[in-house]
Design a protein around this motif. Structure first.
Motif, PDB file in Angstrom:
ATOM      1  N   HIS A 164     -33.580  89.133 -12.371  1.00 40.97           N
ATOM      2  CA  HIS A 164     -34.358  87.895 -12.325  1.00 40.97           C
ATOM      3  C   HIS A 164     -34.135  87.164 -11.000  1.00 40.97           C
ATOM      4  N   LEU A 165     -32.861  87.058 -10.618  1.00 38.64           N
ATOM      5  CA  LEU A 165     -32.524  86.381  -9.362  1.00 38.64           C
ATOM      6  C   LEU A 165     -33.095  87.135  -8.159  1.00 38.64           C
ATOM      7  N   MET A 166     -32.911  88.458  -8.143  1.00 37.96           N
ATOM      8  CA  MET A 166     -33.374  89.253  -7.003  1.00 37.96           C
ATOM      9  C   MET A 166     -34.895  89.215  -6.884  1.00 37.96           C
ATOM     10  N   GLY A 167     -35.596  89.249  -8.007  1.00 39.16           N
ATOM     11  CA  GLY A 167     -37.061  89.162  -7.962  1.00 39.16           C
ATOM     12  C   GLY A 167     -37.525  87.853  -7.352  1.00 39.16           C
ATOM     13  N   SER A 168     -36.883  86.752  -7.747  1.00 42.09           N
ATOM     14  CA  SER A 168     -37.240  85.442  -7.184  1.00 42.09           C
ATOM     15  C   SER A 168     -36.911  85.363  -5.696  1.00 42.09           C
ATOM     16  N   VAL A 169     -35.759  85.930  -5.321  1.00 43.41           N
ATOM     17  CA  VAL A 169     -35.363  85.925  -3.906  1.00 43.41           C
ATOM     18  C   VAL A 169     -36.364  86.722  -3.068  1.00 43.41           C
ATOM     19  N   VAL A 170     -36.772  87.878  -3.573  1.00 39.16           N
ATOM     20  CA  VAL A 170     -37.746  88.703  -2.836  1.00 39.16           C
ATOM     21  C   VAL A 170     -39.057  87.959  -2.650  1.00 39.16           C
ATOM     22  N   ALA A 171     -39.533  87.281  -3.688  1.00 40.84           N
ATOM     23  CA  ALA A 171     -40.792  86.534  -3.590  1.00 40.84           C
ATOM     24  C   ALA A 171     -40.692  85.412  -2.561  1.00 40.84           C
ATOM     25  N   LEU A 172     -39.583  84.685  -2.556  1.00 44.42           N
ATOM     26  CA  LEU A 172     -39.432  83.575  -1.611  1.00 44.42           C
ATOM     27  C   LEU A 172     -39.224  84.068  -0.182  1.00 44.42           C
ATOM     28  N   LEU A 173     -38.431  85.129  -0.033  1.00 40.82           N
ATOM     29  CA  LEU A 173     -38.198  85.657   1.314  1.00 40.82           C
ATOM     30  C   LEU A 173     -39.462  86.259   1.919  1.00 40.82           C
ATOM     31  N   ALA A 174     -40.414  86.650   1.077  1.00 42.74           N
ATOM     32  CA  ALA A 174     -41.691  87.140   1.602  1.00 42.74           C
ATOM     33  C   ALA A 174     -42.392  86.042   2.392  1.00 42.74           C
ATOM     34  N   LEU A 175     -42.360  84.809   1.865  1.00 47.86           N
ATOM     35  CA  LEU A 175     -42.966  83.681   2.590  1.00 47.86           C
ATOM     36  C   LEU A 175     -42.235  83.422   3.907  1.00 47.86           C
ATOM     37  N   VAL A 176     -40.908  83.480   3.856  1.00 51.19           N
ATOM     38  CA  VAL A 176     -40.121  83.273   5.076  1.00 51.19           C
ATOM     39  C   VAL A 176     -40.413  84.372   6.095  1.00 51.19           C
ATOM     40  N   ALA A 177     -40.497  85.618   5.633  1.00 53.90           N
ATOM     41  CA  ALA A 177     -40.735  86.746   6.534  1.00 53.90           C
ATOM     42  C   ALA A 177     -42.103  86.638   7.207  1.00 53.90           C
ATOM     43  N   ILE A 178     -43.122  86.269   6.437  1.00 51.36           N
ATOM     44  CA  ILE A 178     -44.464  86.129   7.021  1.00 51.36           C
ATOM     45  C   ILE A 178     -44.483  85.034   8.080  1.00 51.36           C
ATOM     46  N   GLY A 179     -43.891  83.891   7.758  1.00 53.63           N
ATOM     47  CA  GLY A 179     -43.845  82.796   8.721  1.00 53.63           C
ATOM     48  C   GLY A 179     -43.068  83.167   9.973  1.00 53.63           C
ATOM     49  N   ASP A 180     -41.930  83.866   9.793  1.00 49.84           N
ATOM     50  CA  ASP A 180     -41.120  84.252  10.948  1.00 49.84           C
ATOM     51  C   ASP A 180     -41.842  85.276  11.803  1.00 49.84           C
ATOM     52  N   TYR A 181     -42.570  86.215  11.173  1.00 47.97           N
ATOM     53  CA  TYR A 181     -43.299  87.213  11.961  1.00 47.97           C
ATOM     54  C   TYR A 181     -44.382  86.558  12.808  1.00 47.97           C
ATOM     55  N   LEU A 182     -45.114  85.626  12.216  1.00 45.57           N
ATOM     56  CA  LEU A 182     -46.159  84.930  12.983  1.00 45.57           C
ATOM     57  C   LEU A 182     -45.556  84.165  14.160  1.00 45.57           C
ATOM     58  N   PHE A 183     -44.388  83.543  13.925  1.00 47.87           N
ATOM     59  CA  PHE A 183     -43.718  82.810  15.006  1.00 47.87           C
ATOM     60  C   PHE A 183     -43.253  83.770  16.097  1.00 47.87           C
ATOM     61  N   GLN A 184     -42.631  84.894  15.703  1.00 44.63           N
ATOM     62  CA  GLN A 184     -42.141  85.860  16.686  1.00 44.63           C
ATOM     63  C   GLN A 184     -43.293  86.483  17.467  1.00 44.63           C
ATOM     64  N   TYR A 185     -44.407  86.727  16.781  1.00 45.48           N
ATOM     65  CA  TYR A 185     -45.563  87.297  17.482  1.00 45.48           C
ATOM     66  C   TYR A 185     -46.100  86.314  18.519  1.00 45.48           C
ATOM     67  N   ARG A 186     -46.140  85.045  18.135  1.00 44.31           N
ATOM     68  CA  ARG A 186     -46.622  84.044  19.077  1.00 44.31           C
ATOM     69  C   ARG A 186     -45.700  83.936  20.282  1.00 44.31           C
ATOM     70  N   GLN A 187     -44.380  83.973  20.050  1.00 49.10           N
ATOM     71  CA  GLN A 187     -43.418  83.921  21.145  1.00 49.10           C
ATOM     72  C   GLN A 187     -43.577  85.131  22.068  1.00 49.10           C
ATOM     73  N   TRP A 188     -43.739  86.307  21.460  1.00 49.37           N
ATOM     74  CA  TRP A 188     -43.913  87.528  22.253  1.00 49.37           C
ATOM     75  C   TRP A 188     -45.203  87.477  23.062  1.00 49.37           C
ATOM     76  N   TYR A 189     -46.269  87.007  22.444  1.00 51.90           N
ATOM     77  CA  TYR A 189     -47.558  86.933  23.140  1.00 51.90           C
ATOM     78  C   TYR A 189     -47.491  85.956  24.308  1.00 51.90           C
ATOM     79  N   GLU A 190     -46.784  84.846  24.126  1.00 53.07           N
ATOM     80  CA  GLU A 190     -46.633  83.878  25.212  1.00 53.07           C
ATOM     81  C   GLU A 190     -45.851  84.492  26.372  1.00 53.07           C
ATOM     82  N   ARG A 191     -44.853  85.345  26.056  1.00 51.53           N
ATOM     83  CA  ARG A 191     -44.084  85.994  27.121  1.00 51.53           C
ATOM     84  C   ARG A 191     -44.936  86.951  27.936  1.00 51.53           C
ATOM     85  N   GLN A 192     -45.972  87.506  27.319  1.00 56.58           N
ATOM     86  CA  GLN A 192     -46.800  88.491  28.017  1.00 56.58           C
ATOM     87  C   GLN A 192     -47.925  87.856  28.823  1.00 56.58           C
TER      88      GLN A 192
END
Length: 359
Positions: free
Chosen positions: A193-221
């Motif tokens: 139960h705990l791991m399922g909830s953690v996976v669902a919440l970390l999915a939101l964090v991962a998506i947000g972090d990927y978009l941020f990292q992509y933007r940072q990388w694109y700005e560097r280029q």
């Protein structure tokens, strides 16, 4: 300050060539949160799917070990054989789950970019150990984003764990008095139960972090206007060089045309602008244009023609039409056969008359 000025100058979107070069040197979009999510999600899947089989696979050899402990040889060879058999049993039990977690870690990288083999990140870079570079990493935008991300995850996951475990507080207290066989089932259920909830919440964090990292990388280029010009010169060629090459080609073509004018049979001209030199001999299917030009080139063609006693015939519409439709060393178009044939016939008759051989 110089680095800041350079980054401010880089206002142009990167070209595909720039992005490919970044990929070749190992500069890619990298979100550690996305990798972490894939690993945790795979671990949760493995636990929920293989926990029973893993427990059984480990339990059977351990039970046999305890049941037959009196038969175990305590010498060096016996203990080594025991350790080997237990190792094989554990590897057989957790081998597939561990492999799945490893594949999930690789998939986390491949979701962000294709696999890259580059030695560029391994090269020494003394700029990374400078105090200024260290200060920028500590207090820069990336560090601030990581700090905010850590606080957000801590608060979010803490809140979720409290929401899940608080209603189970009485049940958790009763674990102290439960039988061991029952305790394992309750623990697995709560963990899933705990791991399922953690996976669902970390999915939101991962998506947000990927978009941020992509933007940072694109700005560097991003590229400056000067870099865009340099890349254009490399890919398309220097405009000045191309212009010079075009000029040399035109000069060579002009010399070749002028050398071919004495071979012409007739020059059809508009006295003020156009000159077209045609060559024809018996047996040819049609007259061939050996030279043509306007203004100064047209005047030069007429000048050479006069020097070599080549007939010059003024025909304004025909001169314009031939100049527009026929290429150098090409036969005249069919629609001009009749008009040119009359002129060629007239010129040939004129030559026979002048040479003393009348028709």
């Amino acid at each position: 300050m110089a680095d800041e000025d350079d980054s401010e100058d880089k206002t142009e979107d990167p070209t595909q060539k720039r992005l490919d070069q970044a990929l070749e040197r190992g500069d890619v979009v990298k979100s550690q949160e996305l990798n972490t999510w894939f690993v945790i999600a795979a671990a949760t899947l493995v636990m929920s799917t293989f926990s029973g089989s893993i427990g059984t696979a480990v339990l059977v050899p351990m039970r046999n070990l305890i049941a037959n402990s009196w038969m175990i040889h305590t010498d060096g060879a016996g203990l080594l054989a025991l350790a080997r058999s237990l190792s094989f049993a554990v590897i057989a039990a957790i081998g597939v789950p561990i492999l799945m977690v490893m594949l999930a870690a690789i998939a986390g990288n491949m979701m962000q970019h294709r696999l890259v083999w580059s030695g560029e990140p391994l090269k020494p870079n003394f700029g990374k150990i400078s105090p200024l570079a260290g200060a920028k990493r500590l207090f820069g935008k990336q560090a601030a984003a990581n700090f905010a991300k850590g606080i957000f995850k801590l608060v979010l996951l803490g809140t979720v764990m409290v929401m899940i475990l608080w209603p189970e507080r009485l049940r958790l207290e009763s674990l102290l008095h439960m039988d061991v066989s029952e305790l394992l089932g309750v623990t697995i259920s709560l963990t899933k139960h705990l791991m399922g909830s953690v996976v669902a919440l970390l999915a939101l964090v991962a998506i947000g972090d990927y978009l941020f990292q992509y933007r940072q990388w694109y700005e560097r280029q991003k590229m400056s206007v000067q870099e865009m010009k340099e890349e254009f010169k490399q890919s398309e060629g220097d405009p000045h060089v191309k212009g010079r090459i075009r000029q040399i080609r035109q000069q060579r073509m002009k010399k070749r045309m002028m050398a071919a004018v004495p071979k012409a049979s007739v020059i059809i001209t508009n006295p003020t602008h156009y000159s077209v030199a045609l060559a024809y001999e018996r047996g040819m299917s049609a007259p061939v244009c050996v030279a043509k030009g306007v203004d100064n080139i047209a005047f030069k063609i007429r000048e050479i023609a006069k020097a070599h006693d080549i007939p010059i015939v003024e025909n304004v519409p025909l001169a314009r039409a031939l100049y527009a439709t026929v290429e150098i060393d090409a036969e005249i178009p069919v629609e001009h056969y009749h008009a040119v044939a009359e002129i060629i016939s007239y010129v040939m008759g004129l030559r026979r008359t002048l040479s003393g051989h009348p028709r």
